[in-house]
Design an enzyme around this catalytic site. Structure first.
Site, mmCIF file in Angstrom:
data_model
loop_
_atom_site.group_PDB
_atom_site.id
_atom_site.type_symbol
_atom_site.label_atom_id
_atom_site.label_comp_id
_atom_site.label_asym_id
_atom_site.label_seq_id
_atom_site.Cartn_x
_atom_site.Cartn_y
_atom_site.Cartn_z
ATOM 1 N N LYS A 73 -2.650 -13.884 1.098
ATOM 2 C CA LYS A 73 -2.189 -13.209 -0.211
ATOM 3 C C LYS A 73 -1.238 -14.059 -1.030
ATOM 4 O O LYS A 73 -1.476 -14.033 -2.371
ATOM 5 C CB LYS A 73 -1.706 -11.900 0.075
ATOM 6 C CG LYS A 73 -2.504 -10.869 0.753
ATOM 7 C CD LYS A 73 -1.921 -9.700 1.405
ATOM 8 C CE LYS A 73 -3.288 -8.594 1.778
ATOM 9 N NZ LYS A 73 -2.591 -7.363 2.641
ATOM 10 N N GLN A 90 3.284 -5.174 4.143
ATOM 11 C CA GLN A 90 2.167 -5.423 5.109
ATOM 12 C C GLN A 90 2.169 -4.283 6.137
ATOM 13 O O GLN A 90 3.269 -4.217 6.967
ATOM 14 C CB GLN A 90 2.131 -6.980 5.600
ATOM 15 C CG GLN A 90 0.958 -7.066 6.326
ATOM 16 C CD GLN A 90 -0.301 -7.101 5.504
ATOM 17 O OE1 GLN A 90 -0.548 -7.765 4.340
ATOM 18 N NE2 GLN A 90 -1.295 -6.325 6.298
ATOM 19 N N ASP A 116 -0.593 -1.678 -3.902
ATOM 20 C CA ASP A 116 -1.526 -1.417 -2.693
ATOM 21 C C ASP A 116 -1.920 0.089 -2.939
ATOM 22 O O ASP A 116 -2.941 0.504 -2.438
ATOM 23 C CB ASP A 116 -1.084 -1.204 -1.429
ATOM 24 C CG ASP A 116 -1.224 -2.581 -0.742
ATOM 25 O OD1 ASP A 116 -2.238 -3.168 -0.818
ATOM 26 O OD2 ASP A 116 -0.444 -3.041 0.055
#
Ligand code: NDP
Length: 286
Positions: free
Chosen positions: A54, A98, A121
């Site tokens: 990412k 994460q 997200d």
């Protein structure tokens, strides 16, 4: 007839090239460079790799990365303090935490603490609620990528029978909502579904996100259907396969996404897209 490939890697690259141009444009127009805070807690090798990929993608697109690597012993209070800091940082427009987080940290508490306006997200309840309403501010990256992959085939979603296997908050449920908002007739399956093969066989669009290697076999797939495989499963020999038995299923489906090179790269591209869109919203307010 062999299915046509939904090449997530190529599609993601096209999207990332467009994002890089938009990032440069936004910076030239407003002085705002999109920024993503990437937070990794612990040493899980898969998580480390995901975050690294990412970050690389952000670098290539010109997105600023505010990197935070914390030890596995980090407490919930310490992580909350960091979330507060990045929430308040004007250089940050998107926040990535994460998952999974270490046992001593309640993921729900952490995700709820992320500023909904920086929730790249799309996991915050505020954004989930907006998604249900069909008014998403941030759409979760993986299902957003799945929809773009289906759209890339040229197959119309409206009116189709769609089946989503898996009902997680991060993939299955939002994928089902997005398909429903595009006027598919959607069935969501899970571990208690009766006659799963029969339900899957009805699908003109089949999205599979369960985390079980090669679980969906050719006899579960409708001839000519669009099959998107979200699953990522590591085999004993170190290779990765999806939830769909790719070879035999590609003899029946009309379109199929591979693993690797399917949904994974699209998830990353959508994270960049969400960060850029967020920065644009902040720029409009500035
Ligand atoms: P979860 O474990 O959170 O959810 C799995 C879902 O699958 C659950 O709803 C579960 O049902 C259902 N399920 C499990 N076994 C069966 C079965 N035998 N029959 C029917 N349904 C079943 O997983 P995620 O949604 O987080 O991830 C799914 C897969 O997608 C994983 O392989 C993950 O690695 C991958 N993934 C890939 C991403 C990418 O970018 N490529 C991003 C995110 C995930 P129940 O609810 O009843 O327990």
């Amino acid at each position: 007839m062999a299915a046509r490939l939904i090449d997530g890697k190529a599609l993601a690259q096209t999207i990332r090239d467009r994002i890089a141009k938009d990032v440069a444009d936004l910076q030239a127009r407003s002085g705002i460079r999109p920024g993503l805070a990437a937070i990794l807690v612990g040493d899980d090798p898969a998580s480390k790799l995901y975050v690294k990929n990412k970050q690389k993608a952000c670098d290539a697109a010109g997105i600023y990365v505010d990197e935070h690597k914390l030890p596995a012993t980090t407490t919930q209070a310490e992580l909350l303090a960091l979330i507060e800091k990045v929430n308040a940082d004007p250089k940050v427009h998107g926040i990535l935490v994460q998952l999974p987080l270490p046992m001593q940290i309640d993921s729900k508490v952490i995700l709820d603490a992320v500023d909904p306006h920086k929730d790249a997200d799309g996991f915050h309840p505020y954004n989930m609620g907006r998604l249900v309403e069909g008014m998403a501010m941030f759409t979760p990256c993986t299902p957003k990528g799945v929809i773009k992959m289906i759209e890339s085939t040229g197959v119309t979603i409206e009116g189709k029978r769609a089946v989503v296997v898996g009902r997680s908050n991060i993939v299955g449920k939002p994928a089902a909502l997005l398909l429903m908002h595009r006027h598919a007739t959607v069935t969501v399956c899970h571990s208690k579904t009766r006659d799963l093969p029969g339900v899957c066989r009805e699908a003109e669009i089949l999205v599979v996100a369960i985390g079980k290697a090669k679980f969906v076999t050719a006899d579960m797939v409708r001839e000519g259907s669009v099959v998107v495989d979200v699953g990522v499963n590591r085999l004993a020999d170190g290779t990765f396969v999806g939830d769909v038995d790719f070879g035999p299923v590609s003899e029946r489906a009309g379109w199929i996404s591979p693993v690797p090179g399917g949904v994974g790269p699209m998830t990353i591209a959508m994270l960049l897209d969400n960060t850029l869109e967020s920065a644009k919203r902040f720029a409009a307010l500035a």
